[in-house]
Design an enzyme around this catalytic site. Structure first.
Site, PDB file in Angstrom:
ATOM      1  N   CYS A   1       0.760  -1.220  -0.013  1.00 30.15           N
ATOM      2  CA  CYS A   1       0.038   0.050   0.074  1.00 30.15           C
ATOM      3  C   CYS A   1       0.884   1.286  -0.010  1.00 30.15           C
ATOM      4  CB  CYS A   1      -0.886   0.034   1.320  1.00 30.15           C
ATOM      5  SG  CYS A   1      -2.099   1.576   1.393  1.00 30.15           S
TER       6      CYS A   1
ATOM      7  N   GLN B   1      -7.743  19.647   9.420  1.00 23.71           N
ATOM      8  CA  GLN B   1      -6.758  18.627   9.542  1.00 23.71           C
ATOM      9  C   GLN B   1      -7.218  17.336  10.030  1.00 23.71           C
ATOM     10  OE1 GLN B   1      -3.790  19.496   8.560  1.00 23.71           O
ATOM     11  NE2 GLN B   1      -3.511  21.738   8.797  1.00 23.71           N
TER      12      GLN B   1
ATOM     13  N   CYS C   1       1.526   4.347   3.846  1.00 26.15           N
ATOM     14  CA  CYS C   1       2.463   4.380   4.794  1.00 26.15           C
ATOM     15  C   CYS C   1       4.167   4.078   4.259  1.00 26.15           C
ATOM     16  CB  CYS C   1       2.270   3.595   6.241  1.00 26.15           C
ATOM     17  SG  CYS C   1       0.798   3.964   6.896  1.00 26.15           S
TER      18      CYS C   1
ATOM     19  N   ASP D   1      -2.028  29.624   5.933  1.00 25.24           N
ATOM     20  CA  ASP D   1      -2.031  28.153   6.021  1.00 25.24           C
ATOM     21  C   ASP D   1      -2.659  27.790   4.647  1.00 25.24           C
ATOM     22  OD1 ASP D   1      -2.104  25.178   6.585  1.00 25.24           O
ATOM     23  OD2 ASP D   1      -3.827  25.611   8.193  1.00 25.24           O
TER      24      ASP D   1
ATOM     25  N   GLU E   1       3.973  18.527   8.724  1.00 29.64           N
ATOM     26  CA  GLU E   1       3.538  19.788   8.811  1.00 29.64           C
ATOM     27  C   GLU E   1       4.686  20.819   9.320  1.00 29.64           C
ATOM     28  OE1 GLU E   1      -0.487  21.924   8.095  1.00 29.64           O
ATOM     29  OE2 GLU E   1       0.364  19.932   7.836  1.00 29.64           O
TER      30      GLU E   1
ATOM     31  N   CYS F   1      -7.547   0.044   7.848  1.00 28.74           N
ATOM     32  CA  CYS F   1      -6.317   0.846   7.884  1.00 28.74           C
ATOM     33  C   CYS F   1      -6.002   1.286   9.142  1.00 28.74           C
ATOM     34  CB  CYS F   1      -6.836   2.271   6.949  1.00 28.74           C
ATOM     35  SG  CYS F   1      -5.293   3.421   7.071  1.00 28.74           S
TER      36      CYS F   1
ATOM     37  N   GLU G   1     -10.990  33.956   3.277  1.00 28.87           N
ATOM     38  CA  GLU G   1     -10.995  32.842   2.671  1.00 28.87           C
ATOM     39  C   GLU G   1     -11.774  32.779   1.009  1.00 28.87           C
ATOM     40  OE1 GLU G   1     -10.730  29.035   1.144  1.00 28.87           O
ATOM     41  OE2 GLU G   1      -9.975  29.138   3.155  1.00 28.87           O
TER      42      GLU G   1
ATOM     43  N   CYS H   1       1.429  22.147   4.860  1.00 31.34           N
ATOM     44  CA  CYS H   1       1.422  20.787   4.490  1.00 31.34           C
ATOM     45  C   CYS H   1       2.561  20.324   3.547  1.00 31.34           C
ATOM     46  CB  CYS H   1       0.269  20.285   4.247  1.00 31.34           C
ATOM     47  SG  CYS H   1      -0.480  21.059   2.707  1.00 31.34           S
TER      48      CYS H   1
END
Length: 591
Positions: free
Chosen positions: A204, A409, A207, A513, A583, A320, A463, A540
């Site tokens: 996968c 998040q 990870c 951000d 982050e 998961c 925004e 990020c």
């Protein structure tokens, strides 16, 4: 002694047969409300120069043998190389790392000769390679033997100084992607496969670091930040990767312009932390028959899950371990229903699962004093599967509601630490009056604007998304922040700071951000025109952050006293344990 990883599964032929089109990233509703998308078709495997030349020769033979007199032979145009990856994208980061490993002059020479996509390996070939380094994306990178020419092999879940047997898959610019067949000689200082909790790990693509200790993961993420600033802001800094010390000099920011990167902040949860997952599956193939699912059995052609590492092919995944238990329970039950009803799907589907406080409770009543955070309203969780549904989270002492398909998040466990760190950075300045105004750009549902509002007289969130602005306004009301103190505005990209023109720049903090692509030129220009005293940049994607901050520092370095930006702090947060993602939070102030 050879070490065969039981978690790493041989890839099916459909995965290694060649490049496939990138699957569009979709967040759509789970059954019964669902959004269906056409499954992408595979593109042809790119041909190398020899194949093209052979076609030209064969075409010339046909024309000379059977073509009419005077008919010109058809010429096959040389296929152009694809454009370079988008700056600061994952592909761009990997390409720069490969250039550094192989040598920039060498890569340029191969590119100029038209061989940047001429792989020295065939798809499916097995070879033993030595991993030289681990990239920022978490994959090991090996260099092909000299007789193969300048070429790299990118291997997921492989560590520096390991000898691994790999199976070659698709190829890209100056490298082949491969999967581990066997770890011939493991790096015992770093690798401990008993740490792995997922039976799909190694195949996968979710990870990369489950075989590593938490301490090593945090060190690697700090290294990724240092490398990003070395590469994208041009700072000449030393950095370490798994005990290998490298020093690379580049033009741009001087070493003094980038502070020492502090240690990465660990997440309180390292498994069962992820609050949103988006598994997907394809419609039944044309050869499928309804009796394939007789008795509720899952046919071999149905894969419900996530992408294979270094591929866009889907692998079947039943659960998961980095996702919360609430998500896994719902996902497991939905898998059964999907299997039973698979022939009702005419297109591929991307599912969405969001962990939320139970949205059936009245949010306004929940926040009426005295607030009982031990009550069921604050402790009972539910899985939201409707993109347009309401999701709810408690961060510190603030309650946030937002559209489940929108951005928030995905690790609630570490969010209070992140918010507290930003608050501490703002409070850290000595010798000046505390800032009175806060501007939260790319504010989303108002996380920073609302969480930090008690420190300021006036707060504005800006925004582009109207739905996010609506959520932020509702959240301000839920948390008892008066309208005269806080406002949320939809700012047009070309004039985003016009909404706060009455804020005094010398007493204002701007929190940035942005999405992964970072800030565009227009935003940076407006930020520098506004020239607030303090900027906190949360990202990020540390690579686009490094690029943007490099620009901010360079563009102001020739200005007068009190008009130049200096970076004073840089630190990572482990929002996604077991993965290579980090982050990054940076602080800039005028001096």
């Amino acid at each position: 002694m050879a070490n065969t990883l039981p978690q790493i599964r041989p890839l099916p032929g459909s995965v290694v047969e060649g490049p496939v089109l990138k699957r569009p990233r979709l967040d759509t509703d789970v059954i019964p409300t669902r959004v269906e998308v056409e499954a992408p078709a595979k593109e042809d495997t790119p041909r190398d120069g020899d194949e093209v030349m052979q076609e030209v020769v064969e075409e010339a033979k046909l024309n000379s043998a059977g073509g009419k007199k005077g008919t010109k032979s058809k010429k096959t145009k040389k296929k152009k190389d694809p454009p370079l990856p988008d700056p600061c994208s994952a592909a761009d980061v990997l390409y720069r790392e490969i250039r550094e490993l192989l040598g920039e002059e060498t890569v340029d020479r191969v590119t100029d000769s038209g061989n940047a996509f001429k792989a020295p390996y065939t798809v499916g070939e097995e070879v033993v390679v030595k991993i030289e380094r681990i990239g920022s994306g978490g994959s090991g990178i090996a260099v092909a033997p000299e007789e193969k020419g300048p070429w790299a092999i990118v291997v997921p879940c492989a560590l520096p100084r390991e000898m691994v047997r790999v199976r070659i898959g698709r190829y890209e610019r100056m490298h082949s992607c491969a999967s581990v067949v066997e770890v011939v000689s493991p790096n015992t200082e770093l690798r401990d496969d008993s740490r792995v909790r997922c039976k799909y790990f190694g195949t996968c693509g979710g990870c990369q670091y489950q075989m590593l200790s938490g301490e090593t993961q945090l060190e690697l993420k700090r290294d990724a930040i240092v490398r990003a600033y070395k590469t994208y802001s041009g700072a000449p800094l030393p950095f370490t990767i798994c005990t290998l010390v490298l020093t690379c000099n580049a033009g741009g920011l001087p070493e003094s312009a980038v502070p020492t990167v502090e240690s990465t902040i660990e997440s309180p949860l390292v498994y069962a932390y992820r609050t949103k997952i988006t598994p997907h599956f394809e419609r039944p193939p044309k050869y499928a028959k309804k009796q394939d699912v007789a008795g509720g059995s899952q046919p071999p052609w149905l894969k419900i899950g996530f992408n294979v590492a270094n591929s866009n092919s889907t692998m079947d995944i039943e659960e998961c371990p980095i996702a919360t238990s609430v998500l896994n329970e719902k996902y497991k039950s939905d898998r059964t229903e999907i299997i039973q009803n698979i022939f009702s799907y005419k297109k591929g589907v991307s599912l969405m699962y969001r962990d939320s406080l139970d949205p059936t409770f009245d949010a306004k009543k929940m926040m009426l004093p005295p607030v009982d955070k031990l009550s069921e309203a604050f402790t009972k969780h539910a899985c939201v599967t409707d993109q347009k549904g309401v999701s709810r989270e408690l961060v510190g002492d603030k309650l946030f509601q937002y559209t489940a398909g929108g951005f928030f998040q995905n690790n609630n466990a570490v969010l209070p630490l992140l918010v507290d760190h930003v608050r501490g950075l703002i409070d850290s300045e000595e010798g000046r009056d505390h800032p009175t105004h806060l501007v939260d750009t790319y504010c989303g549902a108002g996380l920073f604007a609302i969480s930090l509002s008690d420190k300021f007289t006036k707060v504005a969130g800006i925004e582009l998304s109207q739905s996010s602005i609506a959520s932020a306004k509702e959240n301000a009301t839920l948390n008892g922040i008066p309208e005269e103190k806080i406002s949320f505005l939809s700012g047009e990209a070309q004039n985003i700071f016009a909404t706060v023109r009455d804020f005094p720049p010398e007493r204002t903090v701007v929190v940035i951000d942005p999405p992964r692509k970072g800030c565009d030129e227009l935003f940076l220009k407006q930020l520098l025109d506004f020239r607030c005293n303090t900027v906190v940049y949360v990202s990020c994607n540390v690579h686009s952050q490094a690029r943007d901050i490099g620009e901010i520092v360079r563009r102001t370095e020739g200005d007068g006293e009190g008009r130049r930006y200096r970076m004073e702090s840089l630190r990572g947060f482990d929002l996604f344990p077991q993965t290579a993602h980090v982050e990054s939070v940076a602080l800039l102030r005028l001096y």
